[in-house]
Write a protein that holds these residues in place. Structure first.
Motif, PDB file in Angstrom:
ATOM      1  N   THR A  62       0.700  -1.044  -0.053  1.00  0.00           N
ATOM      2  CA  THR A  62       0.154  -0.023  -0.184  1.00  0.00           C
ATOM      3  C   THR A  62       0.814   1.289  -0.097  1.00  0.00           C
ATOM      4  O   THR A  62       0.492   2.268  -0.512  1.00  0.00           O
ATOM      5  CB  THR A  62      -0.903   0.226   1.041  1.00  0.00           C
ATOM      6  N   GLU A 259      -6.990  -2.962   1.004  1.00  0.00           N
ATOM      7  CA  GLU A 259      -6.462  -4.034   1.403  1.00  0.00           C
ATOM      8  C   GLU A 259      -7.032  -5.399   0.967  1.00  0.00           C
ATOM      9  O   GLU A 259      -6.354  -6.710   0.736  1.00  0.00           O
ATOM     10  CB  GLU A 259      -6.333  -4.032   3.063  1.00  0.00           C
ATOM     11  N   ARG A 262      -5.390  -7.569  -2.007  1.00  0.00           N
ATOM     12  CA  ARG A 262      -4.405  -8.292  -1.681  1.00  0.00           C
ATOM     13  C   ARG A 262      -4.426  -9.680  -1.969  1.00  0.00           C
ATOM     14  O   ARG A 262      -5.468 -10.099  -1.664  1.00  0.00           O
ATOM     15  CB  ARG A 262      -3.385  -7.935  -0.553  1.00  0.00           C
TER      16      ARG A 262
END
Length: 397
Positions: A62, A259, A262
């Protein structure tokens, strides 16, 4: 000092080589070996597994994603790095289709990169819900946007010709009929100014080893717009996309925001090389790069057309309609490129007959352009491609 004279010194360019293939693989940033060596010796070597916390490895995807976001006009916190571009295409398309259960058409164009289309075909088969991939001529995409289209999936810059879609206009048209947009920025990121936020793009994906110079196998990225990021359902529910990976729960709960996109363990060593490359971008703006790339492209086209009349320009004539590459066609294109490489000028070939040249101002200047055109003229005038050594296709073209 001219900013591009300065950035040129930040790359390792082999002696005797003029490199016009940065649209396929960028050259090595001078600072990358030391950056990677530091990671290997001081972090992995000394910290061992504690590097995930002490060296910030877990936050890399990130953190680096935010640096890439600045180059593609994305909002902070909406880009994450990792995996490969094909994986990111799959993620974006699966998430988009999940948002469009009542529509069946994935609209793309015949200039799209084949891997994107392969991923769409595979997803269609596995979902088995009557979806169809519709590919049309690039200039006809807008005409086929209607309320049957679930997703418009396009590569902004055509990998063969460099033809560039109007992202703003096509995004607006897609949104007007309720379609979700996915933009592949493989040949855009670091090459042309991109404004994902301004165009209200839904998803975008891209790689980092071309114009962003992260090295072979560098990580890909995915962007999810703010209006979607807390709601999209990841089709690839990987461990590191979990809300609490180290709780080791038996059931998947998507992580917060970007997130959740991912999947696998981040490529920490490769991302260190990418960070070294991104440092170079701190010295220059995308508008500066674009203006200089157009100057160099126009010079290359003029030189080649004047001296190599047997080559046919297949890139758009208007620089505003093409990305940061110039392509010509010739029936013996592959052998011509091999003969040119033998003379120290590296471009590449794309089937069936495309000679492709990346125009990358960070390390290419006027002298390089003129030298490349001169070597190409020598190859064409002397018909040097007739050498049998240049006729046999290698595995990578």
């Amino acid at each position: 000092m001219d900013i591009f004279k300065a950035t040129r010194t930040m790359f390792h360019l082999p002696d005797g080589v003029t490199y016009l293939d940065g649209n396929s693989l960028g050259p090595l940033p001078v600072s990358a070996p030391e950056r990677v060596a530091t990671l290997l010796h001081e972090q992995w070597g000394e910290m061992l597994i504690t590097g995930w916390n002490k060296a910030g490895w877990m936050d890399q995807p990130t953190h680096v994603g935010d640096r890439v976001a600045k180059l593609i006009g994305a909002e902070p916190g909406h880009v994450v790095m990792g995996d490969t571009l094909s994986i990111k295409v799959y993620q974006a398309l699966a998430a988009a289709l999940d948002m469009q259960l009542n529509r069946k058409i994935i609209l793309s164009d015949s200039g799209n990169f084949p891997s994107d289309l392969y991923m769409a075909e595979g997803l269609i088969r596995s979902l088995d819900r009557g979806l169809a991939l519709k590919t049309v001529r690039p200039e006809e995409v807008a005409d086929h946007l209607d309320d049957s289209v679930a997703v418009m999936m396009l590569t902004q810059v055509d990998y063969r010709t460099g033809r560039m879609h109007d992202m703003e206009a096509l995004s607006a048209k897609a949104q007007s009929v309720g379609a979700i947009t996915i933009w592949d920025l493989a040949h855009s990121a670091g090459a042309v100014p991109v404004d994902l936020a301004g165009c209200k793009a839904d998803f975008a994906v891209g790689c980092s080893y071309k114009y962003l110079n992260s090295g072979p196998g560098g990580p890909a990225f995915i962007y999810v717009a703010p209006k979607h990021v807390d709601h999209v359902r990841p089709a690839l529910s990987g461990w590191l996309g979990h809300e609490a990976p180290f709780a080791f729960d038996p059931d998947y709960r998507p992580g917060a925001g970007i997130e959740r996109m991912r999947v696998g363990t981040p490529s920490v060593i490769q991302m260190a090389a990418l960070e070294a490359a991104l440092d170079i971008w701190d010295h220059v703006s995308m508008d500066q790069v674009r203006a200089r790339a157009i100057e160099l492209s126009e010079l290359f086209i003029e030189e080649v057309e004047t001296r190599c009349p047997d080559l046919t320009l297949v890139s758009p004539r208007d620089p505003s309609d093409r990305g940061s590459q110039v392509s010509f066609s010739h029936a013996d294109g592959y052998a011509i490129v091999q003969a040119l490489i033998a003379k120290g000028v590296i471009g590449d070939f794309r089937a069936p007959d495309i000679l492709r040249f990346g125009i990358t101002p960070l390390y290419i200047n006027d002298s390089d352009i003129r030298h490349a055109a001169d070597m190409l003229h020598q190859v064409m005038e002397g018909r040097l491609w007739n050498n049998p050594a240049y006729q046999t296709h290698a595995r990578v073209t």
